[in-house]
Write a protein that holds these residues in place. Structure first.
Motif, mmCIF file in Angstrom:
data_model
loop_
_atom_site.group_PDB
_atom_site.id
_atom_site.type_symbol
_atom_site.label_atom_id
_atom_site.label_comp_id
_atom_site.label_asym_id
_atom_site.label_seq_id
_atom_site.Cartn_x
_atom_site.Cartn_y
_atom_site.Cartn_z
ATOM 1 N N PRO A 127 79.817 -33.578 70.920
ATOM 2 C CA PRO A 127 80.182 -34.936 71.356
ATOM 3 C C PRO A 127 80.331 -35.015 72.873
ATOM 4 C CG PRO A 127 81.513 -34.257 69.472
ATOM 5 C CD PRO A 127 80.730 -33.052 69.906
ATOM 6 N N GLY A 128 79.811 -36.119 73.436
ATOM 7 C CA GLY A 128 79.895 -36.318 74.880
ATOM 8 C C GLY A 128 78.670 -35.863 75.627
ATOM 9 N N TYR A 129 77.789 -35.067 74.953
ATOM 10 C CA TYR A 129 76.573 -34.591 75.590
ATOM 11 C C TYR A 129 75.383 -35.450 75.177
ATOM 12 C CZ TYR A 129 78.875 -30.376 77.300
ATOM 13 O OH TYR A 129 79.700 -29.498 77.960
ATOM 14 N N VAL A 130 74.325 -35.412 75.995
ATOM 15 C CA VAL A 130 73.125 -36.187 75.698
ATOM 16 C C VAL A 130 72.564 -35.781 74.334
ATOM 17 C CG1 VAL A 130 70.750 -36.668 76.415
ATOM 18 C CG2 VAL A 130 72.559 -36.467 78.130
ATOM 19 N N GLY A 131 72.291 -36.754 73.485
ATOM 20 C CA GLY A 131 71.695 -36.485 72.175
ATOM 21 C C GLY A 131 72.704 -36.267 71.075
ATOM 22 N N SER A 132 74.020 -36.271 71.399
ATOM 23 C CA SER A 132 75.021 -35.981 70.368
ATOM 24 C C SER A 132 75.037 -37.046 69.283
ATOM 25 C CB SER A 132 76.408 -35.848 71.003
ATOM 26 O OG SER A 132 76.790 -37.064 71.622
ATOM 27 N N LYS A 133 74.827 -38.302 69.649
ATOM 28 C CA LYS A 133 74.890 -39.381 68.656
ATOM 29 C C LYS A 133 73.675 -39.402 67.747
ATOM 30 C CE LYS A 133 77.844 -42.370 71.447
ATOM 31 N NZ LYS A 133 77.981 -43.681 72.122
ATOM 32 N N GLU A 134 72.542 -38.882 68.219
ATOM 33 C CA GLU A 134 71.329 -38.900 67.399
ATOM 34 C C GLU A 134 71.379 -37.857 66.286
ATOM 35 O OE1 GLU A 134 71.421 -39.007 70.610
ATOM 36 O OE2 GLU A 134 70.352 -40.810 71.225
ATOM 37 N N GLY A 135 72.196 -36.829 66.426
ATOM 38 C CA GLY A 135 72.300 -35.796 65.389
ATOM 39 C C GLY A 135 71.026 -34.991 65.236
ATOM 40 N N HIS A 136 70.386 -34.658 66.362
ATOM 41 C CA HIS A 136 69.135 -33.899 66.304
ATOM 42 C C HIS A 136 69.402 -32.399 66.224
ATOM 43 C CE1 HIS A 136 66.760 -37.404 66.831
ATOM 44 N NE2 HIS A 136 67.067 -37.598 68.107
ATOM 45 N N SER A 137 68.556 -31.687 65.465
ATOM 46 C CA SER A 137 68.517 -30.224 65.512
ATOM 47 C C SER A 137 67.071 -29.824 65.268
ATOM 48 C CB SER A 137 69.444 -29.599 64.462
ATOM 49 O OG SER A 137 68.852 -29.651 63.187
ATOM 50 N N LEU A 138 66.786 -28.524 65.350
ATOM 51 C CA LEU A 138 65.384 -28.113 65.242
ATOM 52 C C LEU A 138 64.931 -27.890 63.797
ATOM 53 C CD1 LEU A 138 66.013 -24.987 64.633
ATOM 54 C CD2 LEU A 138 65.801 -24.679 67.090
ATOM 55 N N PHE A 139 65.758 -28.248 62.817
ATOM 56 C CA PHE A 139 65.412 -28.014 61.420
ATOM 57 C C PHE A 139 64.495 -29.108 60.866
ATOM 58 C CE2 PHE A 139 69.659 -25.821 61.494
ATOM 59 C CZ PHE A 139 69.140 -24.547 61.373
ATOM 60 N N ASP A 140 63.526 -28.675 60.059
ATOM 61 C CA ASP A 140 62.668 -29.591 59.302
ATOM 62 C C ASP A 140 63.355 -29.833 57.960
ATOM 63 O OD1 ASP A 140 60.806 -30.834 57.695
ATOM 64 O OD2 ASP A 140 59.141 -29.518 58.244
ATOM 65 N N GLU A 141 64.080 -30.943 57.863
ATOM 66 C CA GLU A 141 64.914 -31.181 56.679
ATOM 67 C C GLU A 141 64.103 -31.318 55.394
ATOM 68 O OE1 GLU A 141 68.352 -33.858 57.069
ATOM 69 O OE2 GLU A 141 67.769 -34.004 59.186
ATOM 70 N N THR A 142 62.910 -31.871 55.489
ATOM 71 C CA THR A 142 62.082 -32.027 54.284
ATOM 72 C C THR A 142 61.718 -30.670 53.701
ATOM 73 O OG1 THR A 142 61.142 -34.083 55.167
ATOM 74 C CG2 THR A 142 59.951 -33.017 53.360
ATOM 75 N N ALA A 143 61.316 -29.725 54.563
ATOM 76 C CA ALA A 143 60.946 -28.388 54.097
ATOM 77 C C ALA A 143 62.161 -27.629 53.580
ATOM 78 C CB ALA A 143 60.278 -27.607 55.224
ATOM 79 N N ILE A 144 63.336 -27.902 54.141
ATOM 80 C CA ILE A 144 64.555 -27.206 53.737
ATOM 81 C C ILE A 144 65.067 -27.739 52.401
ATOM 82 C CG2 ILE A 144 67.009 -26.913 54.313
ATOM 83 C CD1 ILE A 144 66.069 -26.872 57.290
ATOM 84 N N THR A 145 65.058 -29.039 52.250
ATOM 85 C CA THR A 145 65.615 -29.660 51.045
ATOM 86 C C THR A 145 64.767 -29.400 49.816
ATOM 87 O OG1 THR A 145 66.543 -31.404 52.440
ATOM 88 C CG2 THR A 145 66.468 -31.821 50.076
ATOM 89 N N GLY A 146 63.431 -29.346 49.983
ATOM 90 C CA GLY A 146 62.548 -29.172 48.829
ATOM 91 C C GLY A 146 62.636 -30.378 47.908
ATOM 92 N N SER A 147 62.599 -30.147 46.616
ATOM 93 C CA SER A 147 62.703 -31.232 45.643
ATOM 94 C C SER A 147 63.348 -30.688 44.376
ATOM 95 C CB SER A 147 61.308 -31.792 45.320
ATOM 96 O OG SER A 147 60.546 -30.819 44.618
ATOM 97 N N HIS A 148 63.503 -31.543 43.385
ATOM 98 C CA HIS A 148 64.121 -31.108 42.127
ATOM 99 C C HIS A 148 63.263 -30.050 41.429
ATOM 100 C CE1 HIS A 148 66.656 -31.313 38.607
ATOM 101 N NE2 HIS A 148 65.594 -31.463 37.847
ATOM 102 N N THR A 149 61.948 -30.104 41.644
ATOM 103 C CA THR A 149 61.055 -29.186 40.937
ATOM 104 C C THR A 149 60.546 -28.035 41.803
ATOM 105 O OG1 THR A 149 59.159 -30.608 41.483
ATOM 106 C CG2 THR A 149 60.257 -30.992 39.368
ATOM 107 N N ARG A 150 60.828 -28.091 43.127
ATOM 108 C CA ARG A 150 60.371 -27.011 44.000
ATOM 109 C C ARG A 150 61.438 -26.689 45.036
ATOM 110 N NH1 ARG A 150 54.158 -28.618 45.469
ATOM 111 N NH2 ARG A 150 55.137 -30.628 45.903
ATOM 112 N N PRO A 151 61.726 -25.404 45.242
ATOM 113 C CA PRO A 151 62.764 -25.035 46.210
ATOM 114 C C PRO A 151 62.278 -25.200 47.642
ATOM 115 C CG PRO A 151 61.698 -23.066 45.338
ATOM 116 C CD PRO A 151 61.119 -24.227 44.585
ATOM 117 N N GLY A 152 63.234 -25.498 48.536
ATOM 118 C CA GLY A 152 62.919 -25.489 49.957
ATOM 119 C C GLY A 152 62.803 -24.054 50.454
ATOM 120 N N ILE A 153 62.147 -23.887 51.601
ATOM 121 C CA ILE A 153 61.955 -22.552 52.177
ATOM 122 C C ILE A 153 62.189 -22.644 53.680
ATOM 123 C CG2 ILE A 153 60.352 -20.619 52.511
ATOM 124 C CD1 ILE A 153 58.728 -21.704 50.127
#
Length: 355
Positions: A127-153
């Protein structure tokens, strides 16, 4: 008095049908991948790592059975070993087998996070730094979350090169399967994800140990290796680098072995097969004689693993093919040979595209 209301009969029938459908689903795994199929691909492409692949197989069956803790990632696997032995390729092939393409996973190159202030790339800007409100990180959330029938990696590649602050930032992911960004506005969920980490840590020391042993008689070499295997040297260095709290959150630590000379012909065949696959869309195909194949692995330094073989094919074979195909666009198949230490076109088959 008998109830003859047809509406009630329909409701009862539908309810019974729904219950029987649920009963049929009981015990059926939600993940649609087949561990046997994944392992077939791995064993065809990862050569000389039987022990590590056996552990991967066990992990895949546990993930498929789907009774892991709902408060942790599906699995956490650390793969140790020298460069070019198939650690990263293992993850790519698992992705290919489950998703149909080899890049359907989140890859984080930890050598780019070597400074302490790079921890913000994992947890987001405070908090207080540039980009803090956007909640950015270097993770690809789609690949991490996967789906109900396939695990994320996700793959944390070369983890020993990250700063200690970055590694500490990962501990909550390994423990709870969640990462709340420092802004507090967002949580990334890793609980449906298989986590892989690779490291070359200790590989150089282990190789130096083997080089020293090579100066001894064979029987003495075997006695020394039995008393102090290379795995012991690697683990000692690993415990010096990583905190016990971090290591204790890892389910499996796999030791990939250096590429042995008897595996080199198979590795060359795999690289040529990959090249032919890329040539398929041009309806072209290449064949290498045994001498041409040997050209790529004879006098090969096994310390550099399979990656060096692939590089030699890219820098020496592919330019030869490119020039030949551009000069002879009608030729769809060629045979390559080796003479006097040089690759050459042995024979040309100028069949038409219909053949």
């Amino acid at each position: 008095m008998t109830n003859t209301n047809p509406a009630l009969h329909v409701v009862a029938t539908n309810t019974s049908s729904q219950l029987s459908q649920k009963d049929r689903l009981i015990g059926q795994p939600r993940f649609h991948f087949e561990p046997h199929d994944v392992m077939q691909l791995l064993r065809a492409r990862i050569i000389g790592q039987d022990k590590a692949l056996s552990e991967i197989e066990k992990m895949l069956y546990v993930v498929k059975a789907d009774f892991s803790s709902s408060e942790r990632p599906l699995s956490v696997t650390l793969m140790l070993g020298p460069t070019g032995v198939g650690k990263t390729e293992t993850v790519r092939l698992i992705s290919e087998a489950i998703y149909g393409h080899a890049d359907a996973f989140c890859r984080v190159d930890m050598n780019t996070l070597s400074q302490e202030h790079y921890a913000a790339a994992i947890t987001g800007a405070p908090p207080g730094y540039v980009g803090s409100k956007e909640g950015h990180s270097l993770f690809d959330e789609t690949a991490i979350t996967g789906s109900h029938t396939r695990p994320g990696i996700i793959l944390f590649d070369e983890i020993e090169k990250a700063s200690n602050e970055v590694i500490r930032g990962l501990m909550n992911i390994l423990d709870t399967g969640r990462l709340t960004l420092t802004s507090g506005t967002k949580t990334i969920d890793f609980r449906n994800c298989m986590i892989f980490m690779t490291s070359n840590i200790g590989a150089q020391a282990a190789q130096q140990y083997l080089d020293k042993l090579n100066l001894l008689p064979k029987t003495l070499q075997q006695a020394c290796l039995k008393r102090v295997p290379t795995q012991t040297i690697i683990e000692k260095i690993m415990f010096r680098k990583f905190d016990p709290e971090f290591i204790n959150r890892i389910d499996r630590t796999l030791h990939y072995q250096p590429v042995q000379e008897n595996a080199l012909p198979q590795l060359v065949n795999i690289e040529i097969e990959k090249l032919n696959k890329r040539l398929t869309h041009q309806k072209r195909h290449i064949i290498l004689t045994d001498a041409a194949k040997a050209y790529f692995y004879q006098e090969h330094d096994i310390r550099f693993g399979a990656r060096h073989l692939a590089r030699k094919i890219r820098t020496e074979l592919e330019p030869l093919l490119a020039i030949h195909f551009l000069n002879h666009p009608e030729q769809l198949q060629i045979v390559l040979d080796e003479k006097n230490g040089q690759l050459s076109i042995k024979e040309k088959s100028s069949t038409s595209t219909s053949s």
